[in-house]
Write an enzyme that holds these catalytic residues in place. Structure first.
Site, PDB file in Angstrom:
ATOM      1  N   GLU A  90       0.791  -1.379  -0.096  1.00  0.00           N
ATOM      2  CA  GLU A  90      -0.228   0.047  -0.087  1.00  0.00           C
ATOM      3  C   GLU A  90       0.824   1.227  -0.016  1.00  0.00           C
ATOM      4  OE1 GLU A  90      -2.797  -0.966   3.230  1.00  0.00           O
ATOM      5  OE2 GLU A  90      -4.177  -1.410   1.658  1.00  0.00           O
TER       6      GLU A  90
ATOM      7  N   GLU B  57      -4.229 -10.668   0.435  1.00  0.00           N
ATOM      8  CA  GLU B  57      -4.904 -10.436   1.734  1.00  0.00           C
ATOM      9  C   GLU B  57      -6.391 -10.981   1.247  1.00  0.00           C
ATOM     10  OE1 GLU B  57      -4.518  -6.761   3.766  1.00  0.00           O
ATOM     11  OE2 GLU B  57      -2.379  -6.556   3.139  1.00  0.00           O
TER      12      GLU B  57
HETATM   13  C1  GAL Z   1      -4.968  -3.976   4.182  1.00  0.00           C
HETATM   14  C2  GAL Z   1      -3.363  -3.874   4.498  1.00  0.00           C
HETATM   15  C3  GAL Z   1      -3.058  -4.372   5.875  1.00  0.00           C
HETATM   16  C4  GAL Z   1      -4.288  -4.079   6.891  1.00  0.00           C
HETATM   17  C5  GAL Z   1      -5.524  -4.559   6.267  1.00  0.00           C
HETATM   18  C6  GAL Z   1      -6.694  -4.435   7.371  1.00  0.00           C
HETATM   19  O1  GAL Z   1      -5.199  -2.909   3.270  1.00  0.00           O
HETATM   20  O2  GAL Z   1      -2.656  -4.095   3.703  1.00  0.00           O
HETATM   21  O3  GAL Z   1      -1.958  -4.017   6.235  1.00  0.00           O
HETATM   22  O4  GAL Z   1      -4.401  -2.772   7.098  1.00  0.00           O
HETATM   23  O5  GAL Z   1      -5.998  -3.944   5.323  1.00  0.00           O
HETATM   24  O6  GAL Z   1      -6.608  -5.065   8.470  1.00  0.00           O
END
Ligand code: GAL
Length: 955
Positions: free
Chosen positions: A417, A487
């Protein structure tokens, strides 16, 4: 007159990576060169600004006797000096790069040390001082001489110090600033924790010692041969006894080998011997390529069943010891996890040794995130500003050079990010040039300009399916690339839901090469006030609450139900069958290993009780193969009962990570269905002055409220639709229209009223008519309770008819009541852990028991939890409750309203009453705290419903 002085502290706000450090190189522990750990107790002084104190403390002879002490590695804010701060993406200081606030906590660290007796003479060779991690900016002096300053918190920095060393009374002074230009590059979603949080080591460097070296160990899956070449800055020989290898550095040798994979982590021990030093090597032969649009290792496409791992310990923060790291790896292996993304920085190097040894695929991510710039549409983003590029390249090099000799690392990630920009492109180009043997990842590169894999986070199932089918469009380059979800499955609080649905997609479309659950561990800080503290608990002026607690394991590494669910969803072996034809289908879902490590067992259950069991012979299938195996003849049983097969895959012998008999996978399939409970209504209600009696039960004559069943008193029996909203119900603030947790509360479902419309005494039934509805709204639930009895048992049929325009699903639908005395619970149904409609894969039908306390899942922020699925019957507090159909069971020592109001574990105070919920339905969980809500099939629609329970007193 206005002026700004140029001072000796300008390095703090300098965008350059620092000064004085040696070039980055491979991280290793020499077998013969001496080293001295400087971990331990250090003198410590905290100042409010970078220059409140001068640097005289670095001089020899300085008396720091009245300073405090801190433990290194550690964070001073976790050792009683100042406080931690949690923000997700907001910078906790004004965004004006590279400037940082005047209020800049600065920790002076001082350590005096002697060289050990066996340290070589100072004239022999040199010495290097290594810092493995300091947040965020440090300036270092040895014996009064400044040796440099650096940024790049989770990256190693080494300094040549041989010329400064003395035998005794060496004074090592380190000034650490919490904020620096580097902080702009380290805006990861985690606690801001300044300090020297990784090891500090003094390394002797003998004359002729190794410097940097690169182990190239590839595997040719066609010939079964490995090729080894170790390029070394200092010439030497490379030996691998088990392979009879003895070659010069720089020389390639090809021999038959067993390959390294995460499933079969074969390592060969060897040595690099230079004139002055022997360096142990742990060599894993494997080849990573992008081929046919797929990530292939040793010729085969891999499927990542991964987690995002931050480094976390509830007391030590990001200062992890080896045993904690090993615990992470063991827990992952025991839960079928095969991959780790080191979100969002290179981990302690020892963690990668463990990944090599136990077998985990690693995406090694650089220490880079500039997420806070999103608040200003990425204006001034350092990754798109050439002045910062040297710092970015320095970070890339420090990661790649440190970690390049790990077979487990298959992909480099530029960071997280950080928007887009030339700096990222420069990093990708440098990495591709330095290491062509691995792929490059960066999720923010939506067009895959610089990367080798199309990566996204939290994409909804529907989109992931389109990507799997190749219907997603995008640039020409991207369309030819494999896809991963770097993620998904946001594991905040109860959940994540919907991961089985993702897994089905991953397995159906080869382009989808799996994903990484967000995230491994809750970053709760142990705190006597709260159990575990989260954002806001330290008085931060900006914070993101419990968004920092979104892991598959609790802060103390106890697995949460989310991990148990994930383990089931990603099982390496599928065990299916339909029970009636007496065969079980076993499929090896691994990418490399056969099934020889596993033993299979069958068992046969009658009404949830195992009455026979035995071992099942399953051929050692190759990856991807299936076989149908005949089960034994079912045991003769003439009872009218529910029967099922369960087949389990267990470790056949102890392994490095699990004991013999550790359960790896299981399947169960019904043979005969459950007979529904029947109650023939032979009794009729008898009206007394204050009570109506019916069979074993008594009701209030005026209100029709249930009072007792036999000798068991029952409190507050009525319909319940509310659940203490989960983090996933609440959703993230940027998702406005589908945050049902918010919509439910707006509608008032947490404060419904029960209007009594009629108490009707019939010949064979007592009927109570009500309307359940919140104030200020027209919607309601017409609810009829119909009670009958055969004299012994009491049957309730609840009919619910929604009235008005229901635009939201219901949180839950069922009844609840209080019992004065209850502790032990037994049930036949899903267990042993909690389950919800879209997180129920791991719920196994059987006979289970627990205490009321153990039914609770202690989420760091309390919320709905602990429901058991598919319950046929449950026994609690002297009552036996049978469901028709099966129901969701939960029981707790507080009400759902108290649970809803609690902010921390310590807010939950047990009362005398145990509150039982018997639910006909529960709304799905989803992962909307940072992703999609529940899929439509897991919605609990407000629709007409009818369900029954049969109550009896346990005699
Ligand atoms: C993503 C980010 C993570 C964390 C997650 C939410 O956007 O890469 O570091 O913030 O969201 O828990």
């Amino acid at each position: 007159m206005s002026f700004r002085t140029t001072t000796a502290v300008d390095y703090v706000e300098d965008v350059s990576p620092g000064a004085g450090a040696l070039p980055p190189r491979a991280w290793y522990a020499s077998s013969d060169a001496k080293s001295l750990s400087l971990n331990g107790s250090w003198r410590f002084r905290l100042s409010a600004t970078v220059d409140a104190e001068d640097d005289s403390f670095a001089a020899e002879g300085y008396d720091a006797g009245d300073w405090a002490e801190v433990t290194v590695p550690g964070h001073w804010v976790l050792q009683g000096h100042g406080s931690p701060i949690y923000t997700n993406h907001l910078y906790p200081f004004p965004v004006d790069p590279p400037r940082v606030p005047t209020e800049n906590p600065t920790g002076d660290h001082l350590r005096v040390f002697d060289l050990p007796e066996d340290w070589p003479a100072l004239s022999e060779g040199g010495a290097v001082l290594r810092f493995d991690g300091v947040e965020s900016c440090a300036r270092v002096w040895l014996n009064g001489t400044e040796i440099g300053e650096f940024k790049g918190s989770r990256l190693p920095h080494e300094f040549a110090v041989g010329h400064l060393l003395q035998t005794v009374d060496n004074v090592l002074a380190v000034r650490v600033h919490q904020w620096s230009a580097g902080s702009y590059l380290e805006d990861q979603d985690q606690w801001w924790l300044p300090g020297i949080f990784r090891d500090v080591t003094l390394l002797h460097r003998p004359a002729g010692a190794a410097l940097d070296f690169f182990v190239h160990a590839s595997y040719d899956h066609v010939t079964g041969e490995g090729t080894l070449r170790v390029d070394s800055d200092v010439d030497g020989r490379v030996t691998v006894p088990a392979l009879d290898i003895d070659v010069a550095t720089g020389e390639a040798v090809t021999v038959p080998v067993l390959p390294w994979t995460a499933e079969t982590p074969k390592l060969y021990d060897g040595f690099l011997a230079t004139e002055g030093e022997r360096v142990p090597l742990r060599i894993g032969f494997r080849t990573v390529v992008l081929e046919d649009g797929l990530i292939k290792v040793n010729g085969r496409a891999v499927l990542f069943k991964g987690v995002n791992r931050h480094e976390w310990h509830p007391e030590q923060g990001r200062a992890l010891d080896l045993e904690t790291m090993r615990e992470d790896v063991l827990l992952m292996k025991r839960h079928n996890v095969n991959a780790v993304r080191t979100s969002h920085y290179p981990p302690h190097p020892a963690f990668l040794d463990l990944c090599d040894e136990y077998g985990l695929w690693v995406i090694d991510e650089c220490d880079l995130e500039t997420h806070g710039f999103v608040e200003q549409d990425w204006r001034d983003n350092p990754v798109d500003d050439d002045r910062w590029t040297p710092a970015l390249l320095d970070r890339a090099a420090r990661m790649v050079e440190r970690d390049k000799n790990h077979p487990s690392v298959v992909i480099w990630s530029l960071g997280n990010e950080a928007g887009t920009g030339r700096g990222l492109t420069a990093m990708a180009e440098w990495i591709h040039g330095r290491d062509a043997s691995r792929l490059v990842h960066y999720e923010g590169d939506i067009d895959c300009r610089d990367t080798d894999v199309y990566s996204r986070m939290y994409a909804f199932h529907e989109e992931v399916e389109r990507i799997g089918r190749g219907l997603d469009g995008g640039t020409h380059k991207r369309r030819r690339l494999p896809f991963i979800l770097c993620e998904y499955g946001h594991a905040m609080g109860n959940g994540p839901g919907g991961i089985a649905d993702y897994q089905r997609l991953f397995e159906a479309h080869e382009r989808l090469q799996g994903g990484f659950i967000w995230e491994w561990i809750d970053h709760g800080i142990k705190d006597p006030r709260y159990g575990y503290a989260y954002g806001g608990d330290f008085g931060e002026e900006l914070h993101d609450g419990n968004f920092v607690c979104d892991g598959l394991v609790f802060p103390d590494r106890t697995p949460s139900p989310g991990l148990v669910e994930f383990k089931k969803v990603i099982e390496p072996v599928a065990i299916t069958g339909d029970g009636t034809d007496g065969t079980v289908r076993v499929t090896n879902k691994q990418d490399f290993a056969d099934l020889s490590a596993l033993a299979f067992e069958w068992s046969y259950q009658v009404d949830g009780e195992t009455i026979e069991a035995g071992s099942l012979s399953v051929p050692s299938l190759a990856p991807g193969e299936s076989v149908d195996v005949k089960l034994p003849e079912p045991p003769a049983d003439t009872r009218r009962a529910e029967t099922r097969w369960t087949v389990r895959a267990l470790l056949a012998a102890d392994t490095a990570w699990g004991r013999k008999d550790h359960e790896v996978a299981w399947g169960e399939f019904p043979v005969t269905a459950r007979p529904s409970p029947t109650v023939v209504p032979t009794d009729g209600p008898v009206v007394g002055e204050r009570l109506i009696t019916l069979g074993p039960a008594a009701f209030d004559t005026r209100t029709g409220a249930l009072r007792t069943i036999g000798g068991v008193s029952v409190e507050g029996f009525r319909l319940d639709v509310w659940r203490a909203t989960t983090d996933n119900d609440e959703g993230a603030e940027w998702q406005s229209d589908t945050r049902y947790g918010v919509l439910w509360r707006t509608l008032g479902l947490h404060r419904v009223r029960h209007r009594l419309d009629a108490v009707e005494v019939g010949d064979a039934a007592l009927t109570v008519r009500t309307r359940v509805a919140p104030a200020a709204r027209e919607v309601g639930l017409a609810t009829v309770y119909r009670w009958t009895s055969d004299g012994d048992r009491l049957k309730l049929t609840v009919s619910v008819t929604p009235e008005g325009d229901w635009t939201v699903p219901l949180p839950r639908l069922g009844v609840r009541f209080g019992l004065a005395e209850a502790d032990q619970v037994k049930w036949f149904g899903g267990g042993p852990g909690e389950a919800y409609p879209d997180s129920r894969a791991a719920s196994m039908v059987g006979r289970w028991q627990s205490t009321v306390d153990d039914l609770q899942t202690p989420y760091v922020r309390p919320q709905e939890n602990g429901a058991r699925a598919d319950v046929r019957w449950a026994e609690i507090g002297g009552l036996r409750i049978e469901g028709d159909p099966e129901f969701w069971f939960s029981a707790r020592r507080w009400t759902n309203e108290q649970l809803d109001a609690a902010r921390h574990r310590t807010d939950l105070v047990p009362g005398d009453t145990v509150w039982v919920n018997l639910d006909h339905g529960q709304h799905g969980i989803g992962s909307q705290s940072c992703g999609p809500g529940p899929l439509p099939q897991y919605f609990l629609k407000a629709a007409p419903a009818e369900f029954s329970f049969v109550f009896s007193e346990i005699g």
